[in-house]
Design an enzyme around this catalytic site. Structure first.
Site, PDB file in Angstrom:
ATOM      1  CB  SER A   1      -3.205  48.835 -10.161  1.00 41.51           C
ATOM      2  OG  SER A   1      -2.068  48.626  -9.339  1.00 41.51           O
ATOM      3  CG  ASP A   2      -6.456  44.442  -6.148  1.00 38.85           C
ATOM      4  OD1 ASP A   2      -5.592  44.533  -5.244  1.00 38.85           O
ATOM      5  OD2 ASP A   2      -7.460  43.717  -6.039  1.00 38.85           O
ATOM      6  CD1 TRP A   3      -0.103  45.157  -3.036  1.00 36.76           C
ATOM      7  CD2 TRP A   3      -1.803  46.524  -3.547  1.00 36.76           C
ATOM      8  NE1 TRP A   3       0.036  46.316  -2.294  1.00 36.76           N
ATOM      9  CE2 TRP A   3      -0.987  47.167  -2.585  1.00 36.76           C
ATOM     10  CE3 TRP A   3      -2.903  47.217  -4.018  1.00 36.76           C
ATOM     11  CZ2 TRP A   3      -1.256  48.437  -2.082  1.00 36.76           C
ATOM     12  CZ3 TRP A   3      -3.189  48.482  -3.525  1.00 36.76           C
ATOM     13  CH2 TRP A   3      -2.366  49.069  -2.575  1.00 36.76           C
ATOM     14  N   GLY A   4      -0.861  44.301  -8.304  1.00 35.41           N
ATOM     15  CA  GLY A   4      -0.414  43.452  -9.412  1.00 35.41           C
ATOM     16  C   GLY A   4      -1.411  43.393 -10.563  1.00 35.41           C
ATOM     17  CB  ALA A   5      -4.632  44.991 -11.195  1.00 35.37           C
TER      18      ALA A   5
END
Ligand code: BGC
Length: 760
Positions: free
Chosen positions: A228-232
């Site tokens: 995931s993108d960071w916090g997605a």
């Protein structure tokens, strides 16, 4: 490590745990099974290895590394080998620092000049983007370090990037936004892919099975893991089911527990968890097996590489006999960026450069240099004292070179620009300098197009983009002619923001961003509209000149399964060695489909000594002629003539020829009572079957035109009569056929014809 055996040994809790990071930058170790933790770091154009665990936005310093030219710059090189070399150098740094995967390249399409992260992205054109990404990935991975191609998918704005849904039609997604990833996934096999924050047509990328699994793995054959993108991550269980393997940075165990609970309660098949674990372990294994414990890298050598690369990226936009500058002359270098260059963008790609060389330092000893700062870059204030001083300095020199562009605060991750202008203080400076010094050159540092209200007032413009830590030296190399500029624009510079095709809808309303311009992104739009632009896609000058001749196609006709070979001769007709980027565009003639006039389907960068000629070869297959057909959900070539256009830029086509392409497959067709007579008449096989219906219509049309002559000769023209017939659906006979046929009879004929001709 034997991945399958390890999975058999793992508890459910360990498996769920492996599917998220231990902190901001590491996967989790499972010591009892000998699974090590590995590190991931940004990316894309330099290593940003951080010790602090809680920072993904470049706020804290990372280790010292090399900042190479950002994607905006390196795409302008159109040079596959060069970006491979950059990737390889990054891979070496990662091996030395024990970073298993570097987060990049970022290949999102530059839909609008406003996107805050445009500097990290390659192009408005998916073919160029995917070619650059392919070679970036191959370079890094040649060192047995992984890449994470990002941000998949349709992350083309920073505004509300964590929640907005990109609303895009199927054809546009395929031809533009997916295409930027597709070639690189197929040809370079990135170890990992990073899914974006945004949604696509209402479903978050992190939960979107269609893209993360069906297309990425099913169609393109991706074998690595998706992070995931960071916090997605929103719904971890849904995400896992959709194909999101690793959550970064993790959720302090909350989502790991959700996975465990879902399996225990029978809501999630444990096999799906096993599958994600296997993918993650395979990549960890690949890295650890090939780990080079004693890998070394030479900082100075990589700095020199950054300088060489940037020299090939710069785009000479204007040159009225002013460049290259004479060595030993009296030169005024003006502008804050001459002394402290803007060479990278803000956010997660921010590199802690081990050294930065400004143009001011690099030019020492080459010429008699005088300097004035001219403006501040932390506020947009016109400072008369600074301007006057800069004008005095400029007047006292033979040539003034103004270093200008966008300050840090104008472009960064996290937010978009709201206009396309440079700061007023810089525009004013350039105007005033040009008034007092006729020999003025502007060097630009920016990650995305800007308006240039002073473009006509200066003799030279050199676009350096965000050129990495060696940009100052590279600028001096080009300004004084040690390097012949050879970059070309990977994007259009429109005259003003309002000209951009996404202008009306960019950013969206609330949490929806509609891509209403469809496939008409960048030059695909400006060309179709025949719009005047400031500088077109693919444009860039050299200190030498090139001649194009001898265009040859291997055939005049082909089936869509054949390969067409195109060759052309390029000659250096000037008096300097130089490099040319030869571009091949394909455009359908007389298409029934609403398509761009032409699309980039090939490019080659070649180096030529003065007087030298080289033959350039391109190979074109079906895809080069195709559009994405939403009826068959596949690429499709319309039978017809296509232009092969060879140019120096998208607006400077030098040679052209035509090829006839025959589609091997016909599109499925079915008659209905709503099929128009015009469409019917284009199918000779059906005309035969529906002759009785056509005859009725003809008679009724004749009756109508009879009336025309007698009563009102202007009421029904022949054109109108023909159009009426052409666009009338078959069911129209009920109203216009004088009661000679019933609805049931019409449907019977239609059904019989379908059975006979189209339902085989
Ligand atoms: C960015 C990614 C980056 C990640 C880790 C995110 O905010 O969108 O591009 O790789 O942070 O720093």
């Amino acid at each position: 490590m034997n991945v399958k055996e390890i999975i058999l040994e793992m508890t459910l809790e360990e498996k769920a745990g492996l599917c998220s990071g231990s902190d901001f930058w590491h996967t989790k170790a499972i010591e009892r099974l000998g699974v090590p933790e590995v590190m991931l770091s940004d990316g894309p154009h330099g290593l940003r290895k951080q010790d602090q665990s809680q920072d993904n936005l470049g706020i804290n310093d990372s280790i010292k590394a090399i900042c190479f030219p950002a994607a905006c710059a390196i795409a302008a090189s159109f040079d596959r080998e060069l970006i491979y070399d950059m990737g390889k150098a990054l891979g070496e740094e990662c091996q030395h620092e024990n970073v298993s995967t570097i987060l990049g390249p970022a290949v999102n399409i530059k839909r609008s000049p406003l996107c805050g992260r445009n500097f990290e992205y390659f192009s408005e054109d998916p073919y160029l983007a995917t070619e650059m990404a392919t070679n970036h990935i191959k370079g890094v991975q040649s060192e047995n370090v992984g890449t994470s191609m990002k941000h998949f998918l349709a992350n083309n704005q920073e505004h509300r990037r964590m929640s907005a849904s990109s609303e895009i039609d199927e054809r546009t997604l395929r031809e533009i936004y997916l295409a930027a990833f597709e070639g690189a996934v197929k040809n370079a096999k990135p170890w990992t892919i990073m899914c974006s924050y945004n949604g696509i047509n209402g479903t978050l990328a992190s939960e979107n099975k269609k893209y993360l699994t069906d297309i990425l793995r099913g169609e393109w054959g991706f074998e690595g893991y998706v992070m995931s993108d960071w916090g997605a991550v929103n719904d971890r269980v849904k995400g896992l089911e959709a194909g999101l393997d690793l959550e970064m940075p993790g959720s302090n165990g909350v989502n790991d527990n959700r996975i465990v609970q879902a399996v225990k309660e029978g809501r999630l098949d444990e096999k799906i968890v096993d599958q994600a674990v296997e993918r993650i372990l395979n990549i960890i294994n690949r890295y650890t097996k090939n780990r080079k414990e004693d890998a070394e890298w030479d900082m100075e050598a990589h700095h020199d590489l950054a300088r060489k690369i940037e020299g090939e990226c710069m785009v000479l936009l204007k040159n009225e006999g002013i460049l290259p500058l004479k060595k030993g002359g009296k030169i005024a270098l003006i502008g804050k960026f001459a002394g402290s260059p803007r060479y990278q963008g803000g956010g997660s790609s921010h590199v802690n450069s081990f050294k930065i060389v400004s143009a001011l330092t690099a030019a020492e000893g080459i010429a008699d240099i005088i300097y004035a700062q001219g403006y501040e870059d932390n506020q947009d204030i016109i400072n008369e004292e600074m301007l006057n001083r800069a004008c005095d300095v400029a007047k006292n020199a033979e040539v003034a070179v103004v270093f200008a562009g966008l300050p840090d605060s104008f472009e960064s991750e996290g937010y978009d620009r709201i206009h396309m202008s440079m700061p007023n203080c810089q525009n004013e400076l350039i105007k005033r300098i040009a008034k007092v010094q006729p020999n003025t050159v502007v060097v630009l540092h920016n990650g995305s197009p800007i308006e240039m209200p002073w473009a006509d007032d200066v003799k030279g413009i050199l676009e350096a983009y965000l050129g990495g830590q060696a940009v100052g030296e590279a600028c001096v190399d080009v300004l004084f002619g040690d390097v012949n500029p050879s970059g070309k624009l990977p994007e259009t510079f429109p005259r003003k923001l309002q000209d951009n095709p996404s202008y009306l809808y960019y950013g969206g309303e609330g949490d929806k961003s509609e891509y209403r311009e469809g496939v008409f992104v960048g030059y695909r739009y400006y060309d179709k509209k025949d719009m005047d632009v400031l500088f077109p896609f693919g444009y860039g000058l050299s200190y030498t000149t090139f001649d194009y001749s001898n265009l040859k196609l291997s055939s005049k006709e082909m089936k869509d399964s054949d390969i067409l070979t195109v060759t052309v001769d390029i000659t250096n007709t000037g008096d300097k060695e130089g490099k040319e980027i030869v571009q091949l565009y394909v455009g359908a003639k007389d298409s029934n489909i609403i398509r761009p006039l032409k699309e980039l389907r090939g490019f080659e960068k070649i180096s030529l000594n003065k007087g030298e000629t080289k033959n350039v070869t391109f190979s074109l297959s079906k895809r080069a002629f195709s559009y994405y057909n939403t009826q068959i959900h596949d690429w499709y070539v319309e039978t017809g003539d296509y232009q092969i256009l060879i140019g120096k830029s998208s607006r400077d086509i030098i040679l052209k020829d035509t090829i006839h392409v025959e589609a091997l497959k016909k599109l499925p067709f079915k008659l209905t009572v709503n099929t128009t007579f015009g469409d019917l008449l284009e199918r000779p096989e059906a005309v035969e079957e529906l002759k009785s219906l056509i005859d009725i219509v003809k008679v009724s049309m004749e009756d109508m035109t009879k009336g025309k002559d007698e009563e009102n000769s202007d009421a029904i023209s022949d054109d109108m009569g023909n159009a009426m017939l052409k666009y009338m659906p078959i069911r129209g006979i009920l109203s216009f056929g004088g009661g000679s046929i019933t609805y049931d009879e019409i449907t019977q004929i239609v059904d019989d014809t379908n059975k006979k001709l189209y339902e085989k």
